[in-house]
Structures are given as C-alpha cells and as structure tokens.
Design a protein around this motif. Structure first.
Motif, PDB file in Angstrom:
ATOM      1  N   ALA A  52       0.812  -1.225   0.000  1.00 45.49           N
ATOM      2  CA  ALA A  52       0.000   0.000   0.000  1.00 45.49           C
ATOM      3  C   ALA A  52       0.845   1.275   0.000  1.00 45.49           C
ATOM      4  N   ASN A  53       1.915   1.288   0.785  1.00 48.32           N
ATOM      5  CA  ASN A  53       2.730   2.501   0.917  1.00 48.32           C
ATOM      6  C   ASN A  53       4.115   2.375   0.303  1.00 48.32           C
ATOM      7  N   LEU A  54       4.290   1.375  -0.547  1.00 47.57           N
ATOM      8  CA  LEU A  54       5.594   1.183  -1.182  1.00 47.57           C
ATOM      9  C   LEU A  54       5.726   2.030  -2.443  1.00 47.57           C
ATOM     10  N   LYS A  55       6.931   2.523  -2.680  1.00 43.96           N
ATOM     11  CA  LYS A  55       7.217   3.197  -3.933  1.00 43.96           C
ATOM     12  C   LYS A  55       7.337   2.150  -5.031  1.00 43.96           C
ATOM     13  N   PRO A  56       6.632   2.315  -6.145  1.00 49.19           N
ATOM     14  CA  PRO A  56       6.691   1.310  -7.221  1.00 49.19           C
ATOM     15  C   PRO A  56       8.109   1.107  -7.742  1.00 49.19           C
ATOM     16  N   GLY A  57       8.416  -0.139  -8.055  1.00 49.17           N
ATOM     17  CA  GLY A  57       9.707  -0.490  -8.619  1.00 49.17           C
ATOM     18  C   GLY A  57       9.537  -1.684  -9.532  1.00 49.17           C
ATOM     19  N   ALA A  58      10.517  -2.571  -9.543  1.00 41.68           N
ATOM     20  CA  ALA A  58      10.463  -3.783 -10.365  1.00 41.68           C
ATOM     21  C   ALA A  58       9.923  -4.938  -9.529  1.00 41.68           C
ATOM     22  N   VAL A  62       5.773 -14.744  -9.190  1.00 42.94           N
ATOM     23  CA  VAL A  62       6.039 -16.148  -9.516  1.00 42.94           C
ATOM     24  C   VAL A  62       4.748 -16.951  -9.354  1.00 42.94           C
ATOM     25  N   GLY A  63       4.330 -17.637 -10.415  1.00 41.14           N
ATOM     26  CA  GLY A  63       3.046 -18.345 -10.373  1.00 41.14           C
ATOM     27  C   GLY A  63       1.904 -17.345 -10.396  1.00 41.14           C
ATOM     28  N   MET A  64       1.936 -16.434 -11.359  1.00 37.07           N
ATOM     29  CA  MET A  64       0.995 -15.306 -11.368  1.00 37.07           C
ATOM     30  C   MET A  64      -0.439 -15.712 -11.676  1.00 37.07           C
ATOM     31  N   GLY A  65      -0.642 -16.925 -12.239  1.00 34.47           N
ATOM     32  CA  GLY A  65      -2.002 -17.354 -12.576  1.00 34.47           C
ATOM     33  C   GLY A  65      -2.635 -16.425 -13.595  1.00 34.47           C
ATOM     34  N   ASN A  66      -3.862 -15.962 -13.305  1.00 37.40           N
ATOM     35  CA  ASN A  66      -4.573 -15.092 -14.241  1.00 37.40           C
ATOM     36  C   ASN A  66      -4.136 -13.632 -14.156  1.00 37.40           C
ATOM     37  N   GLY A  67      -3.078 -13.375 -13.389  1.00 39.32           N
ATOM     38  CA  GLY A  67      -2.516 -12.027 -13.355  1.00 39.32           C
ATOM     39  C   GLY A  67      -3.165 -11.088 -12.365  1.00 39.32           C
ATOM     40  N   ARG A  68      -3.943 -11.606 -11.426  1.00 40.81           N
ATOM     41  CA  ARG A  68      -4.699 -10.743 -10.508  1.00 40.81           C
ATOM     42  C   ARG A  68      -3.783  -9.801  -9.725  1.00 40.81           C
ATOM     43  N   ASN A  69      -2.625 -10.287  -9.271  1.00 37.32           N
ATOM     44  CA  ASN A  69      -1.697  -9.426  -8.536  1.00 37.32           C
ATOM     45  C   ASN A  69      -0.791  -8.628  -9.472  1.00 37.32           C
ATOM     46  N   SER A  70      -0.363  -9.244 -10.559  1.00 35.62           N
ATOM     47  CA  SER A  70       0.494  -8.548 -11.527  1.00 35.62           C
ATOM     48  C   SER A  70      -0.200  -7.328 -12.101  1.00 35.62           C
ATOM     49  N   ILE A  71      -1.439  -7.494 -12.491  1.00 30.35           N
ATOM     50  CA  ILE A  71      -2.185  -6.388 -13.096  1.00 30.35           C
ATOM     51  C   ILE A  71      -2.421  -5.277 -12.076  1.00 30.35           C
ATOM     52  N   TYR A  72      -2.748  -5.666 -10.845  1.00 28.80           N
ATOM     53  CA  TYR A  72      -2.942  -4.663  -9.801  1.00 28.80           C
ATOM     54  C   TYR A  72      -1.674  -3.837  -9.615  1.00 28.80           C
ATOM     55  N   LEU A  73      -0.535  -4.501  -9.508  1.00 31.39           N
ATOM     56  CA  LEU A  73       0.723  -3.785  -9.301  1.00 31.39           C
ATOM     57  C   LEU A  73       1.074  -2.916 -10.506  1.00 31.39           C
ATOM     58  N   ALA A  74       0.858  -3.431 -11.702  1.00 33.19           N
ATOM     59  CA  ALA A  74       1.150  -2.656 -12.910  1.00 33.19           C
ATOM     60  C   ALA A  74       0.306  -1.389 -12.965  1.00 33.19           C
ATOM     61  N   ARG A  75      -0.925  -1.485 -12.536  1.00 35.23           N
ATOM     62  CA  ARG A  75      -1.804  -0.307 -12.528  1.00 35.23           C
ATOM     63  C   ARG A  75      -1.346   0.719 -11.501  1.00 35.23           C
ATOM     64  N   LYS A  76      -0.587   0.260 -10.509  1.00 31.64           N
ATOM     65  CA  LYS A  76      -0.055   1.155  -9.483  1.00 31.64           C
ATOM     66  C   LYS A  76       1.319   1.719  -9.857  1.00 31.64           C
ATOM     67  N   TRP A  78       4.023  -0.217 -10.970  1.00 30.55           N
ATOM     68  CA  TRP A  78       5.136  -1.157 -10.887  1.00 30.55           C
ATOM     69  C   TRP A  78       5.484  -1.682 -12.284  1.00 30.55           C
ATOM     70  N   LYS A  79       6.766  -1.972 -12.490  1.00 31.15           N
ATOM     71  CA  LYS A  79       7.212  -2.657 -13.703  1.00 31.15           C
ATOM     72  C   LYS A  79       7.235  -4.146 -13.372  1.00 31.15           C
ATOM     73  N   VAL A  80       6.246  -4.874 -13.886  1.00 30.97           N
ATOM     74  CA  VAL A  80       5.985  -6.240 -13.427  1.00 30.97           C
ATOM     75  C   VAL A  80       6.376  -7.282 -14.465  1.00 30.97           C
ATOM     76  N   THR A  81       7.038  -8.329 -13.987  1.00 28.28           N
ATOM     77  CA  THR A  81       7.249  -9.551 -14.766  1.00 28.28           C
ATOM     78  C   THR A  81       6.447 -10.649 -14.084  1.00 28.28           C
ATOM     79  N   GLY A  82       5.514 -11.236 -14.814  1.00 33.72           N
ATOM     80  CA  GLY A  82       4.692 -12.329 -14.276  1.00 33.72           C
ATOM     81  C   GLY A  82       5.039 -13.628 -14.973  1.00 33.72           C
ATOM     82  N   VAL A  83       5.270 -14.666 -14.190  1.00 32.03           N
ATOM     83  CA  VAL A  83       5.655 -15.970 -14.750  1.00 32.03           C
ATOM     84  C   VAL A  83       4.689 -17.038 -14.246  1.00 32.03           C
ATOM     85  N   ASP A  84       4.252 -17.905 -15.134  1.00 34.84           N
ATOM     86  CA  ASP A  84       3.422 -19.032 -14.724  1.00 34.84           C
ATOM     87  C   ASP A  84       3.704 -20.223 -15.617  1.00 34.84           C
ATOM     88  N   ILE A  85       3.590 -21.406 -15.038  1.00 35.37           N
ATOM     89  CA  ILE A  85       3.863 -22.634 -15.777  1.00 35.37           C
ATOM     90  C   ILE A  85       2.738 -22.968 -16.752  1.00 35.37           C
TER      91      ILE A  85
END
Length: 218
Positions: A52-58, A62-76, A78-85
């Motif tokens: 909530a109070n972190l400055k966005p970074g990289a 890991v195991g991002m699934g449907n991207g629920r957390n990756s997309i949230y962070l990207a909208r905030k 963050w420069k996000v790399t999401g990986v899933d098997i």
C-alpha cells in the motif's frame, strides 16, 4: 459396442489424468480453462496490505495465474514480470491486461529453469505455489535488490490432516516455520500461521490453515 466405448472412454480419462499428474502445466491449464473452477480474480489481501505505501519499482510475480496481482501492481506503476507454468493462465492474464490497457511482461515458463539475475527486483510474490519458494530460496534471495521484499502465502501442510485438498501439486503446503528457515538470510517482517479465509481452498466456508511470510533483504 457400447461397453467397448465406455471402457475406451474411461481408459482414456485415466491416461489423461496420469499425463496431467506428470505435466503440471497441463494440470493448471485444465484448472484455468474450467469455467466452474473457483479461481481467485481479486488481488491478494496480503499484497494489498504490504504494498500500500511502497514506492513502485520492479516486481516479479512467480506463479501469477490469471494475473490478478500482476495487473494490480502494474496499474499502481510497478514494472511487473509475471511468470506461470500454465500457458492458459498466461493467456488469460495477457487478455485481461490488454482489456484494461495495462502493460506488464507475462511469460509462460518454469521458474526453476529461469535465470532470475541478481539484485533485480524490489518485490517478489510467491502466492499459493507450494514448495516452489522452498526449492528456489537461494535464487529468489539473490534476485531481490537490497531493501526488496518477498511476499509468500500458501496452505499449511495441516490441510492434509484436516481432509482438505490443496490447489497445488506435490506436498500439501508448508510445515510450521519452514518458510522462516528457508529465508533466514532475510529479515522476517511478518509471519503468520493460522486458520483463516483462504484465497485458494476447498475447506468449509473457504477457511483453511494458511501460512504467510513477508521478509526484506537487508
């Protein structure tokens, strides 16, 4: 003829089940392609609270699934790399990101075979991917920048004794303090081991024994 067809169908389903057990990617593809599967779609509560109070970074999810957390962070920001098997999960994440006009790097692959680099990420997420963080603890620690955070959440191994089925393959979850020991090189900021509302769970009312870890690289 009908009996032969039934036999062949059952045998074929058994073969498919055996193949998906040997191929985790295929197993997770089945889950994400199943419209009746109860797959979480909202960002993790722990991720929301911790970032909530972190400055966005990289960030690495890991195991991002449907991207629920990756997309949230990207909208905030963050420069996000999401990986899933699961290629199916990565496709869903990419489609949702495109729909929301959000950009992030979505990759299909096995984290155990990937070079994560050194001092690359300000944040690493490992949500409900049991044993992956344990097996790759050294690699994850090295990939964190100094000051970077690691967030892990998953089932406790007690789910098996309680008759609950974990969502990941392999061991049913983390043993008590297993994550603390695996990441003892980091400063543990938060550790929880309790029964609570689970994001992935087959337990009564969605509750299950859950383990949470938030740790910082000094």
């Amino acid at each position: 003829m009908r009996t032969s067809f039934v036999f062949l169908f059952v045998a074929g389903m058994g073969l498919l089940a055996a193949q998906t057990q040997r191929n985790p990617a295929a197993r997770w593809d089945q889950i994400y392609l199943n419209q009746d599967a109860k797959v979480p779609v909202n960002p993790s509560t722990l991720v929301l609270e911790t970032t909530a109070n972190l400055k966005p970074g990289a960030a690495l999810d890991v195991g991002m699934g449907n991207g629920r957390n990756s997309i949230y962070l990207a909208r905030k920001g963050w420069k996000v790399t999401g990986v899933d098997i699961s290629p199916a999960a990565v496709k869903q994440a990419s489609q949702e990101a495109a729909k929301l006009k959000v950009e992030f790097d979505a990759r299909a692959g096995d984290i155990e075979r990937m070079d994560l680099g050194r001092d690359r990420y300000d944040l690493i997420l490992c949500m409900y991917i049991h044993m992956v963080p344990i097996k790759n603890a050294r690699k994850l620690i090295e990939a964190l920048k100094p000051g970077g955070l690691l967030i892990v959440e998953g089932h406790h191994a007690d789910v098996q004794s309680l008759g609950l089925r974990p969502v990941s393959g392999g061991p049913p979850g983390y043993m008590t303090n297993q994550l603390v020991r695996a990441f003892e090189r980091l400063r543990i900021l938060r550790y929880e081991d309790r029964t609570m509302q689970a994001e992935w769970s087959n337990g009564p009312e969605g509750k299950a024994p859950i383990v949470r870890l938030v740790a910082r690289k000094e």
